[in-house]
Design an enzyme around this catalytic site. Structure first.
Site, PDB file in Angstrom:
ATOM      1  N   ASN A  42       0.940  -1.132  -0.294  1.00  0.00           N
ATOM      2  CA  ASN A  42       0.123   0.307  -0.171  1.00  0.00           C
ATOM      3  C   ASN A  42       0.871   1.269  -0.423  1.00  0.00           C
ATOM      4  O   ASN A  42       0.578   2.426  -0.272  1.00  0.00           O
ATOM      5  CB  ASN A  42      -0.616   0.435   1.095  1.00  0.00           C
ATOM      6  CG  ASN A  42      -1.765  -1.420   1.022  1.00  0.00           C
ATOM      7  OD1 ASN A  42      -2.135  -1.656  -0.012  1.00  0.00           O
ATOM      8  ND2 ASN A  42      -2.303  -1.422   2.016  1.00  0.00           N
ATOM      9  N   ARG A  43       2.121   1.392   0.062  1.00  0.00           N
ATOM     10  CA  ARG A  43       3.322   2.635   0.309  1.00  0.00           C
ATOM     11  C   ARG A  43       4.542   1.502   0.862  1.00  0.00           C
ATOM     12  O   ARG A  43       4.550   0.830   1.281  1.00  0.00           O
ATOM     13  CB  ARG A  43       2.340   3.259   1.331  1.00  0.00           C
ATOM     14  CG  ARG A  43       3.128   2.691   3.260  1.00  0.00           C
ATOM     15  CD  ARG A  43       2.242   3.613   3.886  1.00  0.00           C
ATOM     16  NE  ARG A  43       3.433   2.849   5.191  1.00  0.00           N
ATOM     17  CZ  ARG A  43       3.678   3.608   6.373  1.00  0.00           C
ATOM     18  NH1 ARG A  43       3.482   5.480   6.163  1.00  0.00           N
ATOM     19  NH2 ARG A  43       4.228   3.605   7.276  1.00  0.00           N
TER      20      ARG A  43
END
Length: 680
Positions: A291-292
């Site tokens: 996600n990041r």
């Protein structure tokens, strides 16, 4: 210093020049020099750093011609662009660490205008009232003092080209002039041959340098990378200078590319770090459905520029001696995540990966595993970055000297390996008034008769280190011997560096810092700096014993030393929840513990030392409580004969009330008494 204040030279200071002192290197007073030059109508020729071989160094360089900027181009300038956009170029005889430091300085606007004050007034101008004098001045932090270094503008050239560090713009001259001033501070250009980039950054900023190696475990490198990212983000928020380096294993590897396309031996400055949210985009698939991702923005020093040429046939050819791509592009192509090169510039901008300076590039956090050295310059007090931080600084200058044993000249005892002489080193005491306090300590060394001689290649730094010893809370004389109640709590092993750094947390009490060399008898000077959120009052302990001020027939001179370690209380019968403390009195001297936070089972483990001239007089011990700000109550008392025992012994004392009746309260102590005042 406000932005409206003015320098001695009749010119306004930049409002970032905080804490500058009017000190002139070699006593070259700038206003006086300017007045003389205006009267004579001649250009400045510096007698303290002449345009000859002596300023270059002992190694003879042939065919050198010293030229002024006007002889090298038609329209010389200090700045062709803003310093942050200047390209730094190494000359044939440049020192890499100086080139890197100048490049870092040029990218940090606030620091730059501390090093080059009144820069706009030193610039070449077309103003008819302006008279060029060939004189420039810079300001360096020099062992605790901001010092002005004045130079003329004659620069060494061979065949019409500058031989030391310069700008990529041939008409820009702040870089070679700055380097010349720094060489003058050291004594010659040759004395810049060996050094470390953090040395120059400390001289440019007055900061505190820390260096450490990056060693990633194979078991869990991701956890270490995340911890590194947290540290980088914290340091950037504190405006610290952070640099990374890949040290070459062999000298022939200098300037070779590594497997990520990064140059060995080059210093890369970190000036940005962030976790990027990928969101619901195709980038998630590129980065393994995360996600990041953590990203770090780097800038080579000097910045690497694109190299023209065709595309490489393979990764192997990309890291050969002839490069088709710049370092930033190679770093993307050869990333540990090869899909990083697929992220277009438009997608980078959408992710918030922007640039502030030329030569910058973003690198995934995973790729930091390629680096093996981290350099951080911290700012704590009185500088452009740390005004909002409430650190307090204390500093002292000292020397390791030799002389008759037992005298104040005998101050070079070597490291802890030399047990018999270690405590002959200089000793500096400080207090931690609260339960715990973060403390930063910096030790710098210089050689020669005074601090005007910096460490250089002719005399490499000696091995230096320091220890922190917890001592009795009322000690005011030098420590002569270590016992179990005076433990060494911090040990910085001897290293061959110009400066050492420690950051940690210390509990309440009194401490002694002992800076030392490796071997006894080694001579050098040093500066010791401490930083804390409170004033810790650093001071040197010079006397070894109490001073005899009166004739012996008037006052007896101490002959015994007693140390009492106050432990805690058992079977406490007094009220619960009150602040309790112990007071000790011995021959007119008194000391007391801190107030116990736990009044049901108070413990202190606090040591106190007393020098006794009347051994027949007992030491008074009293227990007090405090319920109100100005009122306290005596809860118990006792008398300690403290006879000579020559070894520390445990003791339990039953306290008596104010009427002399025994109570159930027992005070635990450790007591040492020796018939000497030199061995504690």
């Amino acid at each position: 210093m406000s932005s409206n204040s003015r320098s001695r030279f009749g010119m306004p200071w930049c409002n970032m020049n905080v804490g500058l002192r009017d000190v002139h290197f070699k006593n070259q007073d700038i206003p006086h020099l300017r007045s003389e030059l205006l009267l004579s109508g001649e250009l400045f020729e510096d007698p303290c750093f002449p345009a000859d071989q002596s300023s270059l160094g002992e190694v003879v360089v042939e065919n050198v011609v010293w030229k002024r900027p006007k002889d090298l181009c038609s329209s010389p300038q200090l700045f062709a662009t803003a310093p942050t956009q200047s390209g730094v170029k190494a000359g044939k005889m440049s020192s890499p660490w100086v080139v890197s430091a100048i490049s870092v300085l040029g990218g940090m606007r606030e620091l730059f205008y501390m090093v080059m004050p009144d820069s706009h007034m030193q610039e070449w101008r077309d103003d008819p009232s302006y008279e060029y004098l060939g004189l420039f001045y810079f300001c360096f932090w020099h062992f605790g003092t901001w010092t002005f270094v004045t130079i003329d503008d004659r620069l060494p050239t061979i065949d019409g080209e500058l031989i030391f560090t310069q700008s990529t713009d041939q008409g820009e001259f702040w870089i070679p002039l700055l380097e010349k001033a720094y060489a003058k501070l050291h004594g010659s250009y040759q004395k810049l041959d060996f050094g470390h980039v953090t040395n120059a950054l400390v001289d440019f900023s007055g900061g505190v340098a820390e260096t450490y190696e990056l060693n990633f475990d194979d078991d869990d490198p991701n956890a270490q990378l995340n911890n590194l990212m947290e540290n980088i983000s914290h340091e950037l928020s504190s405006h610290s200078i952070i640099c990374l380096k890949i040290n070459q294993r062999h000298i022939e590897e200098e300037s070779d590319r590594n497997e990520l396309g990064l140059t060995r031996g080059t210093v890369y400055q970190i000036n940005g770090a962030k976790y990027v949210s990928l969101g619901e985009t195709k980038l998630q698939s590129i980065f393994s459905n995360r996600n990041r991702i953590g990203m770090v923005r780097l800038r080579g020093t000097p910045p690497e520029l694109p190299v023209p040429g065709g595309s490489p046939a393979s990764h192997k050819s990309a890291v050969s001696s002839s490069y088709a791509y710049s370092g930033p592009m190679l770093a993307r192509l050869l990333s540990r995540n090869p899909k990083w090169a697929q992220v277009k510039e438009s997608e980078q901008q959408h992710m918030g990966l922007t640039f502030d300076h030329s030569g910058e590039f973003w690198m995934p956090l995973d790729d930091l595993i390629a680096f093996n050295e981290v350099m951080v310059v911290h700012f704590y007090t009185k500088n452009a970055f740390a005004l909002r931080l409430r650190w307090k600084e204390a500093s002292v200058l000292g020397r390791w000297t030799t002389g008759a044993k037992g005298t104040s000249a005998d101050r070079a005892g070597g490291c802890l390996e030399f047990h018999d002489t270690f405590l002959r080193n200089p000793q500096f005491a400080f207090d931690i008034p609260k339960n715990e306090e973060d403390v930063v300590i910096q030790l710098l060394q210089w050689t020669g008769a005074d601090k005007t001689k910096l460490i250089c290649n002719e005399q490499l730094p000696i091995l230096i280190g320091f220890c922190i010893i917890k001592v009795e809370e009322n000690r005011c004389y030098r420590l002569g011997q270590q016992w179990e109640f005076s433990p060494t709590v911090v040990t910085i092993q001897p290293l061959r560096k110009r400066q050492l750094y420690y950051c940690g947390t210390l509990a309440r009490g009194r401490y002694i810092i002992v800076p030392h060399t490796y071997k006894p008898g080694e001579l050098a000077g040093f500066m010791l700096r401490t930083f804390a959120k409170v004033n810790i009052q650093l001071r040197e302990l010079k006397q070894s014993t109490p001073v005899q001020l009166w004739p012996k027939f008037i006052f007896k001179y101490p002959s015994l030393t007693t140390v009492i370690v106050v432990g805690g209380l058992n079977n406490l019968s007094c009220t619960k929840g009150t602040n309790l403390w112990i007071q000790l009195k011995c021959e007119g001297k008194s000391a007391k513990t801190s107030k116990s936070e736990d009044s049901s089972h108070p413990k202190w483990n606090s040591a106190f030392v007393f020098y006794r001239a009347r051994p027949e007089k007992a030491i008074s011990v009293r227990l007090y409580s405090q319920k109100w700000q100005c009122f306290h109550t005596l809860l118990g008392q006792a008398e300690l004969p403290a006879v000579v025992n020559r070894s520390i012994s445990p003791l339990e004392v039953t306290l008596r009330d104010k009427d002399g009746e025994p109570t159930s309260t027992i005070l635990t102590l450790k007591v040492l008494t020796i018939d000497s005042i030199l061995c504690v």
